[in-house]
Write a protein that holds these residues in place. Sequence first.
Motif, PDB file in Angstrom:
ATOM      1  N   ALA A 264       0.791  -1.176  -0.112  1.00  0.00           N
ATOM      2  CA  ALA A 264       0.124  -0.037   0.073  1.00  0.00           C
ATOM      3  C   ALA A 264       0.679   1.196   0.016  1.00  0.00           C
ATOM      4  O   ALA A 264       0.510   2.386  -0.435  1.00  0.00           O
ATOM      5  CB  ALA A 264      -1.048  -0.053   1.264  1.00  0.00           C
TER       6      ALA A 264
ATOM      7  N   ARG B  30      -5.187  -4.511   1.834  1.00  0.00           N
ATOM      8  CA  ARG B  30      -4.483  -4.345   3.216  1.00  0.00           C
ATOM      9  C   ARG B  30      -5.813  -4.344   4.195  1.00  0.00           C
ATOM     10  O   ARG B  30      -5.656  -4.887   5.427  1.00  0.00           O
ATOM     11  CB  ARG B  30      -4.034  -2.710   3.345  1.00  0.00           C
ATOM     12  CG  ARG B  30      -3.440  -2.262   4.637  1.00  0.00           C
ATOM     13  CD  ARG B  30      -2.848  -1.160   4.501  1.00  0.00           C
ATOM     14  NE  ARG B  30      -2.313  -0.651   5.852  1.00  0.00           N
ATOM     15  CZ  ARG B  30      -2.889   0.407   6.338  1.00  0.00           C
ATOM     16  NH1 ARG B  30      -4.020   0.895   5.874  1.00  0.00           N
ATOM     17  NH2 ARG B  30      -2.426   0.825   7.653  1.00  0.00           N
TER      18      ARG B  30
ATOM     19  N   SER C 200      -4.199  -2.374  -3.722  1.00  0.00           N
ATOM     20  CA  SER C 200      -3.305  -2.599  -2.671  1.00  0.00           C
ATOM     21  C   SER C 200      -3.968  -2.082  -1.472  1.00  0.00           C
ATOM     22  O   SER C 200      -3.520  -2.633  -0.135  1.00  0.00           O
ATOM     23  CB  SER C 200      -2.198  -1.535  -2.913  1.00  0.00           C
ATOM     24  OG  SER C 200      -2.425  -0.155  -2.878  1.00  0.00           O
ATOM     25  N   HIS C 201      -5.071  -1.216  -1.367  1.00  0.00           N
ATOM     26  CA  HIS C 201      -5.709  -0.787  -0.182  1.00  0.00           C
ATOM     27  C   HIS C 201      -6.663  -1.969   0.123  1.00  0.00           C
ATOM     28  O   HIS C 201      -6.989  -2.308   1.390  1.00  0.00           O
ATOM     29  CB  HIS C 201      -6.090   0.608  -0.283  1.00  0.00           C
ATOM     30  CG  HIS C 201      -5.190   1.691  -0.613  1.00  0.00           C
ATOM     31  ND1 HIS C 201      -4.487   2.001   0.406  1.00  0.00           N
ATOM     32  CD2 HIS C 201      -5.144   2.514  -1.773  1.00  0.00           C
ATOM     33  CE1 HIS C 201      -3.407   2.984  -0.125  1.00  0.00           C
ATOM     34  NE2 HIS C 201      -3.774   3.226  -1.336  1.00  0.00           N
TER      35      HIS C 201
ATOM     36  N   GLY D   1      -7.860   0.988   5.642  1.00  0.00           N
ATOM     37  CA  GLY D   1      -7.686   0.299   4.263  1.00  0.00           C
ATOM     38  C   GLY D   1      -9.015   0.377   3.377  1.00  0.00           C
ATOM     39  O   GLY D   1      -9.008   0.623   2.460  1.00  0.00           O
TER      40      GLY D   1
ATOM     41  N   ASP E 291      -9.407   4.098   2.216  1.00  0.00           N
ATOM     42  CA  ASP E 291      -8.554   4.392   1.167  1.00  0.00           C
ATOM     43  C   ASP E 291      -8.966   3.624  -0.295  1.00  0.00           C
ATOM     44  O   ASP E 291      -8.717   3.994  -1.458  1.00  0.00           O
ATOM     45  CB  ASP E 291      -7.145   3.926   1.300  1.00  0.00           C
ATOM     46  CG  ASP E 291      -6.484   4.841   2.480  1.00  0.00           C
ATOM     47  OD1 ASP E 291      -6.892   5.928   2.485  1.00  0.00           O
ATOM     48  OD2 ASP E 291      -5.599   4.431   3.248  1.00  0.00           O
TER      49      ASP E 291
END
Length: 281
Positions: A141, A154, A150-151, A180, A183
């Motif tokens: 992230a 996470r 990526s978020h 996460g 985002d």
Amino acid sequence: MRLFTQLLILCISTTLPAQTTFTRLSEEAAANLAAAKGTFVIIDFYATWCGPCKTMDERVWSQDTVQALQSRFVNRRVDATNTNTELAKYGIKAIPALIIQDANGKEYFRKVGYMTEEAIVELLNQFPPGMEGPYAADFVATEQPDAFNSHFLRARHYQVAARAASGAIAARLANTSNDGLKDARKMLAKNKSNPESLVERLDLMEAENLLLSGRAKKALKLIAGLEDGLDARNNAHACYIKGMAYRKTGQPELAEECYDQLQEAEDNEEFLAMYAEKNPQ
């Protein structure tokens, strides 16, 4: 001579320090080791002149049950006599003091004062056994801040860790999962891409984080507006969350109804296994 020998043995046995598993690792070395092992760092602030500190060594930190749990962590001791810089950094004004943080330095627990063996065992048992996934997701992230996946990953990894934790630690991990999710939602909005099933999945993950944080009623309220038209996986997830939330709010009949629905749902393997683990027969 025999009496002298017995007295000597007695003196030695009463003056030897209790054996603990703490190390003198530096802050950086402890963080690196925790990242490599996928675990948390226990920091014990201690001094040889501190009576309660020595009592904890004798009655708590030297006990087999505690040391077995400590083996899952990186254990670091800070000498409060010689490390005024670290005392100031962590805001330590009295000892004994205990801090538990992750490999990134995020604090999950802080306590000043004596703790019993029972309290330490209860505390350490709240932490999940592995953090490799969350730490890897943190790195991705950071490296790919504009990528939705990526978020999302996470949020997913921290939620899995929260499921394996309990109490206040589960709530802290669930809150990080929510970070996460926030985002991930920003990336969806930025990319003007909002597939309905994906948005619903994020909403369900948020609902489960509420459940993991001890807010079962709020989880039920959030799910109430999501139930129509869910795809197979999201429907199974919703059944799981509702069943667990009804159990936590003292409504076993409704929980059983949700469990029946979960058994009949498609794509339910993950959530059936979770439900069985949380509610052993």
